[in-house]
Design a protein around this motif. Structure first.
Motif, PDB file in Angstrom:
ATOM      1  N   LEU A 233       1.776   8.188  62.756  1.00  0.00           N
ATOM      2  CA  LEU A 233       3.102   8.760  62.527  1.00  0.00           C
ATOM      3  C   LEU A 233       4.043   8.392  63.668  1.00  0.00           C
ATOM      4  O   LEU A 233       5.212   8.064  63.442  1.00  0.00           O
ATOM      5  CB  LEU A 233       2.994  10.274  62.397  1.00  0.00           C
ATOM      6  CG  LEU A 233       4.318  11.029  62.216  1.00  0.00           C
ATOM      7  CD1 LEU A 233       4.990  10.633  60.912  1.00  0.00           C
ATOM      8  CD2 LEU A 233       4.079  12.540  62.258  1.00  0.00           C
ATOM      9  N   GLY A 234       3.524   8.431  64.889  1.00  0.00           N
ATOM     10  CA  GLY A 234       4.358   8.067  66.035  1.00  0.00           C
ATOM     11  C   GLY A 234       4.853   6.635  65.938  1.00  0.00           C
ATOM     12  O   GLY A 234       6.023   6.349  66.226  1.00  0.00           O
ATOM     13  N   LEU A 235       3.984   5.732  65.500  1.00  0.00           N
ATOM     14  CA  LEU A 235       4.386   4.330  65.340  1.00  0.00           C
ATOM     15  C   LEU A 235       5.418   4.199  64.225  1.00  0.00           C
ATOM     16  O   LEU A 235       6.375   3.418  64.332  1.00  0.00           O
ATOM     17  CB  LEU A 235       3.171   3.464  65.047  1.00  0.00           C
ATOM     18  CG  LEU A 235       2.195   3.247  66.208  1.00  0.00           C
ATOM     19  CD1 LEU A 235       0.960   2.483  65.740  1.00  0.00           C
ATOM     20  CD2 LEU A 235       2.881   2.509  67.351  1.00  0.00           C
ATOM     21  N   LEU A 236       5.229   4.954  63.150  1.00  0.00           N
ATOM     22  CA  LEU A 236       6.205   4.910  62.046  1.00  0.00           C
ATOM     23  C   LEU A 236       7.572   5.389  62.522  1.00  0.00           C
ATOM     24  O   LEU A 236       8.605   4.779  62.186  1.00  0.00           O
ATOM     25  CB  LEU A 236       5.714   5.783  60.893  1.00  0.00           C
ATOM     26  CG  LEU A 236       6.629   5.842  59.660  1.00  0.00           C
ATOM     27  CD1 LEU A 236       6.719   4.481  58.992  1.00  0.00           C
ATOM     28  CD2 LEU A 236       6.139   6.891  58.669  1.00  0.00           C
ATOM     29  N   LEU A 237       7.598   6.446  63.329  1.00  0.00           N
ATOM     30  CA  LEU A 237       8.870   6.978  63.806  1.00  0.00           C
ATOM     31  C   LEU A 237       9.578   6.023  64.762  1.00  0.00           C
ATOM     32  O   LEU A 237      10.794   6.116  64.950  1.00  0.00           O
ATOM     33  CB  LEU A 237       8.655   8.330  64.482  1.00  0.00           C
ATOM     34  CG  LEU A 237       8.212   9.470  63.553  1.00  0.00           C
ATOM     35  CD1 LEU A 237       7.958  10.739  64.345  1.00  0.00           C
ATOM     36  CD2 LEU A 237       9.236   9.718  62.456  1.00  0.00           C
ATOM     37  N   LEU A 238       8.811   5.085  65.369  1.00  0.00           N
ATOM     38  CA  LEU A 238       9.446   4.071  66.205  1.00  0.00           C
ATOM     39  C   LEU A 238      10.385   3.184  65.388  1.00  0.00           C
ATOM     40  O   LEU A 238      11.341   2.629  65.940  1.00  0.00           O
ATOM     41  CB  LEU A 238       8.388   3.208  66.899  1.00  0.00           C
ATOM     42  CG  LEU A 238       7.770   3.771  68.182  1.00  0.00           C
ATOM     43  CD1 LEU A 238       6.709   2.821  68.716  1.00  0.00           C
ATOM     44  CD2 LEU A 238       8.847   4.026  69.237  1.00  0.00           C
TER      45      LEU A 238
ATOM     46  N   GLY B 132       2.931   6.393  48.394  1.00  0.00           N
ATOM     47  CA  GLY B 132       1.992   6.277  49.498  1.00  0.00           C
ATOM     48  C   GLY B 132       2.085   4.959  50.235  1.00  0.00           C
ATOM     49  O   GLY B 132       1.089   4.468  50.775  1.00  0.00           O
ATOM     50  N   SER B 133       3.288   4.376  50.270  1.00  0.00           N
ATOM     51  CA  SER B 133       3.495   3.053  50.876  1.00  0.00           C
ATOM     52  C   SER B 133       4.104   3.211  52.270  1.00  0.00           C
ATOM     53  O   SER B 133       5.275   3.570  52.407  1.00  0.00           O
ATOM     54  CB  SER B 133       4.419   2.204  49.994  1.00  0.00           C
ATOM     55  OG  SER B 133       4.783   1.019  50.655  1.00  0.00           O
ATOM     56  N   VAL B 134       3.320   2.929  53.290  1.00  0.00           N
ATOM     57  CA  VAL B 134       3.823   3.011  54.663  1.00  0.00           C
ATOM     58  C   VAL B 134       4.899   1.955  54.935  1.00  0.00           C
ATOM     59  O   VAL B 134       5.924   2.261  55.551  1.00  0.00           O
ATOM     60  CB  VAL B 134       2.663   2.899  55.671  1.00  0.00           C
ATOM     61  CG1 VAL B 134       3.190   2.846  57.111  1.00  0.00           C
ATOM     62  CG2 VAL B 134       1.708   4.072  55.511  1.00  0.00           C
TER      63      VAL B 134
END
Length: 404
Positions: free
Chosen positions: A50-55, A102-104
């Motif tokens: 999640l942290g990487l996604l928020l980057l 569900g697609s990152v």
């Protein structure tokens, strides 16, 4: 250059439009932030993932801020806000699709659009707000930022109601995107009329020149210091109550509520203080309030003092950003560029603050880690003199801001 001398009813209409724009920006942004746990669950992410996604969000936002100034200068605040808000709406729609499927990667693309759009929206609405403030001769930027705070409260409330009712995060994001796009399509029509700057004006207001202006950089430092002070409380105040005082999560939420309430009220009524005592004195007073509040929070004495400290911290952190935006926009011909440069510095606090305090908390505990905020308050205090208004043809700050 902005068309001169709109009549007062036109200015009052523009003032309301700017207030709606700030509120809608807060609602659109906070509406999905409050559902981050559901986003993580729908995408099957770990905390690290999640942290990487928020980057994707923070990186895109920081990259877009320096580009927003030239766009506002060329297209005008109204078109830039429209562009930014439509980008945010598209980002929310992509996020909705990503969480539903569900697609990152799709969710990440949505966050990039959201971050870029929000930066453009933010710079443009602050430029428009500063212009309305200057033309009306009243201190309005703190109230506009209070509108943003109220919008975030509204967005969080909508999210809480949606979660309680079992509404999926994808449905909420879709509805937020449609409502936000519709409201902004109607609202930007009420902004002040704008004509493109001439080639000579653009050459005198280049981004690289603004990065060499000591006053603009110092205004950015004000926003950095006060932004860090605000962001630290947003991210760590509730955790500090739970971990540092062994309070319940409910008490942690109440403490954060005290902070947000004080900050919002100070923004609603802080304009009167600025008109009476001037930007610099008020900034220095709020810095002192933030320092006292922070020391009460980390004192370890007891929860009642922490709640009092949260009030003082919230009031102290409230005016740095809106005053910085006003100061950067003192010269309307260079407002867009200077706001984007100062904003680039200021928003760095929201990127660097949370991980820095988290790293320190791992080694020293949350309460001791929060003492790093003292340095941020010191930065804002040291640079506060740069907020002194520069009226056209003058270099000296009047005792009070100009009144209507």
């Amino acid at each position: 250059m902005i068309v001169e001398a709109p009549d007062r009813p036109r200015l009052e209409t523009a003032k309301v439009a700017v207030g709606v724009t700030f509120g809608m920006n807060g609602l659109a942004f906070a509406g999905w932030f409050a559902r981050i746990p559901a986003v993580r669950e729908d995408l099957g992410l770990s905390s690290a993932g999640l942290g990487l996604l928020l980057l994707c969000l923070s990186g895109a936002a920081l990259a877009a801020i320096p580009l927003a100034g030239p766009l506002v200068q060329r297209a005008g605040p109204g078109r830039a806000v429209l562009f930014g808000s439509m980008s945010v709406a598209l980002g929310l729609l992509a996020m909705a699709a990503g969480t539903e499927l569900g697609s990152v990667p799709l969710a990440g693309a949505g966050l990039i659009l959201l971050g870029m759009g929000n930066s453009t929206w933010d710079v443009a609405m602050n430029v428009e707000g500063a212009d309305v403030e200057r033309r009306l001769g009243r201190t309005l930027m703190p109230r506009f930022h209070a509108g943003f705070s109220l919008g975030t409260v509204g967005g969080a409330g909508v999210s809480a109601a949606a979660a309680a009712a079992g509404v999926s995060v994808s449905t909420q994001l879709f509805c937020t995107a449609i409502v936000g796009a519709t409201v902004m399509l109607l609202t930007v029509r009420r902004f002040l009329p704008h004509t493109a700057a001439t080639a000579e004006q653009r050459s005198n207001g280049r981004v690289r020149d603004a990065w060499r202006e000591p006053r603009t950089l110092l205004i950015g430092v004000i926003m950095l210091g006060f932004g860090f002070t605000e962001g630290a409380a947003n991210d760590w105040l509730a955790i500090g109550l739970v971990d540092g005082y062994h309070a319940s999560e409910t008490t942690g939420a109440i403490g954060f509520g005290f902070f947000v309430t004080a900050m919002t009220l100070a923004r609603l009524f802080g304009g009167n203080a600025i008109e009476r005592w001037g930007r610099v004195r008020v900034l220095r007073g709020t810095a002192l309030s933030a320092l006292i509040g922070l020391l009460l929070v980390v004192s370890g004495i007891g929860v009642p003092l922490v709640l009092l400290g949260a009030l003082l911290w919230g009031a102290g952190a409230s005016l740095g950003f809106p005053v910085g935006m006003s100061a950067a926009a003192d010269d309307p011909l260079r407002a867009a560029i200077r706001v984007s440069v100062a904003g680039s510095i200021g928003y760095g606090a929201f990127l660097a603050g949370p991980p820095l305090i988290g790293l320190l908390a791992e080694h020293f505990g949350v309460l001791r880690a929060l003492l790093v905020v003292v340095a941020a308050i010191g930065l804002g205090l040291a640079a506060s003199g740069a907020a002194r208004p520069i009226l056209l043809g003058e270099t000296k700050e009047p005792e009070t801001a100009p009144k209507a």
